[in-house]
Design a protein around this motif. Structure first.
Motif, PDB file in Angstrom:
ATOM      1  N   GLY A  15     -11.346  -8.746  10.085  1.00  9.96           N
ATOM      2  CA  GLY A  15     -12.004  -8.836   9.118  1.00  9.96           C
ATOM      3  C   GLY A  15     -12.507  -7.789   8.498  1.00  9.96           C
ATOM      4  N   ALA A  16     -13.028  -6.865   9.306  1.00  5.18           N
ATOM      5  CA  ALA A  16     -13.889  -5.676   8.705  1.00  5.18           C
ATOM      6  C   ALA A  16     -13.012  -4.831   7.694  1.00  5.18           C
ATOM      7  CB  ALA A  16     -14.482  -4.876   9.771  1.00  5.18           C
ATOM      8  N   VAL A  17     -11.522  -4.736   8.068  1.00  7.96           N
ATOM      9  CA  VAL A  17     -10.744  -3.953   7.258  1.00  7.96           C
ATOM     10  C   VAL A  17     -10.717  -4.416   5.663  1.00  7.96           C
ATOM     11  CG1 VAL A  17      -8.572  -5.400   7.630  1.00  7.96           C
ATOM     12  CG2 VAL A  17      -8.310  -2.715   7.355  1.00  7.96           C
ATOM     13  N   PHE A  18     -10.841  -5.638   5.549  1.00  6.09           N
ATOM     14  CA  PHE A  18     -10.933  -6.101   4.370  1.00  6.09           C
ATOM     15  C   PHE A  18     -12.170  -6.128   3.386  1.00  6.09           C
ATOM     16  CE2 PHE A  18      -7.546  -8.495   6.695  1.00  6.09           C
ATOM     17  CZ  PHE A  18      -6.497  -8.170   5.788  1.00  6.09           C
ATOM     18  N   LEU A  19     -13.263  -5.459   4.068  1.00  8.41           N
ATOM     19  CA  LEU A  19     -14.344  -5.301   3.309  1.00  8.41           C
ATOM     20  C   LEU A  19     -14.331  -4.272   2.051  1.00  8.41           C
ATOM     21  CD1 LEU A  19     -17.152  -5.598   6.081  1.00  8.41           C
ATOM     22  CD2 LEU A  19     -16.962  -6.985   4.298  1.00  8.41           C
TER      23      LEU A  19
ATOM     24  N   VAL B 102     -19.672   5.369  13.255  1.00 14.15           N
ATOM     25  CA  VAL B 102     -20.083   6.211  12.345  1.00 14.15           C
ATOM     26  C   VAL B 102     -18.255   6.675  11.907  1.00 14.15           C
ATOM     27  CG1 VAL B 102     -20.492   8.651  11.957  1.00 14.15           C
ATOM     28  CG2 VAL B 102     -22.054   7.035  13.006  1.00 14.15           C
ATOM     29  N   ALA B 103     -17.491   6.824  12.701  1.00 14.69           N
ATOM     30  CA  ALA B 103     -16.057   7.400  12.472  1.00 14.69           C
ATOM     31  C   ALA B 103     -15.495   6.210  11.699  1.00 14.69           C
ATOM     32  CB  ALA B 103     -15.240   7.427  13.839  1.00 14.69           C
ATOM     33  N   THR B 104     -15.662   4.885  12.040  1.00 13.39           N
ATOM     34  CA  THR B 104     -14.891   3.721  11.110  1.00 13.39           C
ATOM     35  C   THR B 104     -15.436   3.684   9.860  1.00 13.39           C
ATOM     36  OG1 THR B 104     -14.796   2.236  13.190  1.00 13.39           O
ATOM     37  CG2 THR B 104     -14.624   1.223  11.151  1.00 13.39           C
ATOM     38  N   VAL B 105     -16.679   3.745   9.492  1.00 14.54           N
ATOM     39  CA  VAL B 105     -17.420   3.815   8.241  1.00 14.54           C
ATOM     40  C   VAL B 105     -17.416   5.273   7.523  1.00 14.54           C
ATOM     41  CG1 VAL B 105     -19.425   3.421   6.957  1.00 14.54           C
ATOM     42  CG2 VAL B 105     -19.008   2.093   8.955  1.00 14.54           C
TER      43      VAL B 105
ATOM     44  N   LEU C  60     -21.622   0.806   0.696  1.00 15.61           N
ATOM     45  CA  LEU C  60     -21.919  -0.216   0.948  1.00 15.61           C
ATOM     46  C   LEU C  60     -21.637  -1.135   2.232  1.00 15.61           C
ATOM     47  CD1 LEU C  60     -21.031  -1.937  -2.532  1.00 15.61           C
ATOM     48  CD2 LEU C  60     -23.344  -1.778  -1.734  1.00 15.61           C
ATOM     49  N   THR C  61     -20.963  -0.400   3.059  1.00 20.47           N
ATOM     50  CA  THR C  61     -20.854  -0.912   4.713  1.00 20.47           C
ATOM     51  C   THR C  61     -21.797  -0.285   5.333  1.00 20.47           C
ATOM     52  OG1 THR C  61     -19.134   0.889   4.917  1.00 20.47           O
ATOM     53  CG2 THR C  61     -18.275  -1.583   3.971  1.00 20.47           C
TER      54      THR C  61
ATOM     55  N   GLY D 281     -24.800 -10.376   6.324  1.00 19.70           N
ATOM     56  CA  GLY D 281     -23.645 -10.675   7.277  1.00 19.70           C
ATOM     57  C   GLY D 281     -22.915  -9.523   7.947  1.00 19.70           C
ATOM     58  N   MET D 282     -22.756  -8.510   7.219  1.00 16.00           N
ATOM     59  CA  MET D 282     -22.230  -7.268   7.824  1.00 16.00           C
ATOM     60  C   MET D 282     -23.130  -6.772   8.994  1.00 16.00           C
ATOM     61  SD  MET D 282     -20.590  -4.869   4.758  1.00 16.00           S
ATOM     62  CE  MET D 282     -21.912  -4.781   3.820  1.00 16.00           C
ATOM     63  N   PHE D 283     -24.466  -6.597   8.648  1.00 12.91           N
ATOM     64  CA  PHE D 283     -25.303  -6.377   9.773  1.00 12.91           C
ATOM     65  C   PHE D 283     -25.104  -7.222  10.997  1.00 12.91           C
ATOM     66  CE2 PHE D 283     -29.354  -6.232  12.041  1.00 12.91           C
ATOM     67  CZ  PHE D 283     -29.403  -4.643  12.172  1.00 12.91           C
ATOM     68  N   LEU D 284     -24.997  -8.618  11.125  1.00 12.84           N
ATOM     69  CA  LEU D 284     -24.766  -9.401  12.251  1.00 12.84           C
ATOM     70  C   LEU D 284     -23.594  -8.964  12.834  1.00 12.84           C
ATOM     71  CD1 LEU D 284     -26.045 -12.773  10.732  1.00 12.84           C
ATOM     72  CD2 LEU D 284     -27.237 -11.466  12.774  1.00 12.84           C
TER      73      LEU D 284
END
Length: 521
Positions: free
Chosen positions: A283-287, A143-146, A305-306, A363-366
């Protein structure tokens, strides 16, 4: 502590961890306005992030070791106060230089909170029961990240608040958590009047890591990968790192206990944590950039969207945590998690600027499922193999390597993305008959809206198409973590806080062999 009292203490611990984690992400959206308001430069823009990263990563193993020597509750209190006061100072900063200095101090508090929350939980709950509580922590981190960028964007856009509240907003909550922990956290503290701090080893580790992180931050931007600066910084970091190893092998109370790192399962868990951190953070930082620059969504829309990733982390962390506590087995969940992480990145490696949001979301869910099942459980593997008086140092080592992997992942994948974007923009401009000149041609500006419509479409397509490349690399990195996870020893988590005491006369070798053996079914 029984379950009811653990939950009361956990409420304070999760509040602290949430505010610590969100402090890193809430500023990301507001940084352009912050630096503009303080009349800062592009270099200072980078240092606002780098200063916190340096001090938090370098100090993590030191805080972990201090937790083995001194009162965990007192150290956690000190960490909260450092974090709260430095956050206030950041909010009142009048220049970019002041903000960078205060952010460096904030990083010390951040490093403390990241590892001490894990250590305190380990001192309250046995490894077998720790699984379900780790599920709560995984959810808080997700939750904090998103939620950080969403909250940061909302605060910055509100004229009656402004960017300074990105720093102020967490202070009341951390102070409230401090009061809650003072009332609810009851730990049996073992006093060690003979305890000594390995200042030399701690200094060598901190300087070595700082040099390596500085190199990772500036390579390919300020100087080339193959250059004298690279040789000087990496060479010095390796020499200082070797000196730290020699010191740690000889002192009575090492910051990083080498007998723990040398064991098979902790070593494999560290390798897996390094690769998972490198793949996930890198990887996630560039989403967010993919959605905003490559697809044209607003920062708020990009954050929304994330959500599939956040949902994956929340669901998998909660479910796997409870199953780990029920069965006592952790390896199957780690392996399944890293497999999901690899498959998620492979799915994302197929995306371009026109890919269906359904495929991107899958892909993000996985990826989220993989993070939720693997990250906290890898820490649990290491904690299960060490006695209670080494839990802090062991937790600090895992957290340190995970952070280091994330930092290196961001730098390496960022360099690959920049190269791909530059190449694709040049090809697109040439095909359209547009002169390849200016910032847009090299991808050095993200002010896409200010571009000519024809150029804007080429730049968006370049970013959207190039992002799949870095996710393919992330999948390869995750595969290394999967190989490490497969070689972990199948063990049953112990249901006691500490390892069984060694028989009289047992030497160091017997103690090292007893640690993993005690956990086998």
């Amino acid at each position: 502590m029984d379950h009811r009292h653990v939950l009361r203490a956990m409420s304070g611990l999760m509040t602290v961890l949430f505010m610590a984690m969100i402090s890193s992400t809430i500023v990301s959206v507001a940084l352009p306005q912050i630096i503009g308001s303080l009349n800062g430069t592009q270099s200072q823009y980078t240092w606002v992030v780098t200063a916190t990263l340096l001090t938090s990563t370098a100090s993590t193993p030191v805080w972990g070791k201090l937790a083995d020597l001194f009162s965990k509750k007192l150290l956690l209190t000190i960490g909260i106060l450092i974090f709260s006061l430095s956050s206030l100072a950041c909010g009142f900063a009048q220049s970019a230089e002041q903000l960078i200095a205060f952010r460096a101090v904030q990083g010390l508090g951040l490093g403390a909170l990241q590892v001490l929350v894990q250590v305190v939980i380990a001192a309250m709950v046995s490894p077998k029961e720790r699984g379900r509580y780790n599920g709560y922590l995984g959810g808080v981190m997700a939750v904090a990240t998103v939620g950080g960028p969403l909250l940061g964007g909302a605060i910055t856009d509100l004229s009656w608040l402004g960017w300074r509240w990105c720093f102020f907003v967490g202070v009341p909550f951390t102070l409230l958590a401090l009061v809650m922990l003072a009332r609810t956290l009851k730990l049996v503290e073992v006093r060690r009047p003979d305890a000594t701090v390995d200042y030399l080893g701690a200094s060598l580790i901190a300087v070595s890591v700082s040099l390596l992180l500085l190199w990772v931050t500036f390579v390919d931007a300020e100087f080339a990968w193959l250059s004298w600066q690279t040789g000087a910084m990496v060479g010095s970091a390796l020499v200082l790192g070797l000196a730290a190893v020699l010191v740690e092998a000889r002192v009575r109370e090492p910051v990083v206990p080498l007998h723990v790192v040398r064991r098979r399962d902790p070593a494999l868990a560290i390798v897996a944590s390094l690769s998972v951190g490198m793949a996930m953070f890198g990887g996630a930082v560039f989403l967010g950039q993919y959605f905003q620059v490559g697809r044209g969504y607003t920062p708020t829309e990009a954050g929304l969207l994330t959500i599939p990733m956040m949902a994956g982390v929340l669901l998998s962390a909660a479910v796997s945590g409870r199953l780990v506590s029920r069965t006592g087995h952790v390896k199957p969940f780690i392996v399944a998690g890293v497999v999901s992480l690899t498959l998620g990145f492979l799915t994302l490696s197929t995306i371009d600027h026109q890919t269906s949001l359904g495929i991107v979301g899958a892909g993000m869910f996985l990826v989220g499922v993989g993070v939720g099942m693997s990250m906290q459980n890898l820490l649990l593997v290491v904690q299960n193999t060490v006695p209670l008086n080494e839990i802090g140092a062991a937790s600090g080592v895992v957290t340190f390597f995970r952070s280091l992997g994330g930092t290196m992942g961001v730098s390496v994948l960022g360099a690959v993305l920049a190269h791909q974007v530059s190449t694709k923009i040049a090809e697109g401009l040439t095909a359209a008959g547009i002169p390849a000149s200016g910032d847009a041609a090299g991808g050095s500006t993200l002010n896409v809206e200010a571009m000519d419509p024809a150029v804007r479409g080429i730049v968006r397509a370049a970013y959207g198409d190039a992002t799949g490349h870095i996710f393919l690399i992330s999948a390869g990195i995750a595969l290394v973590g999967l190989l490490a996870a497969l070689f972990l020893t199948p063990t049953t988590l112990r249901d006691s806080l500490d390892l069984a005491p060694a028989p009289e006369g047992d030497g160091e070798q017997a103690r090292e062999e007893r640690a993993p053996a005690a956990a086998k079914p």
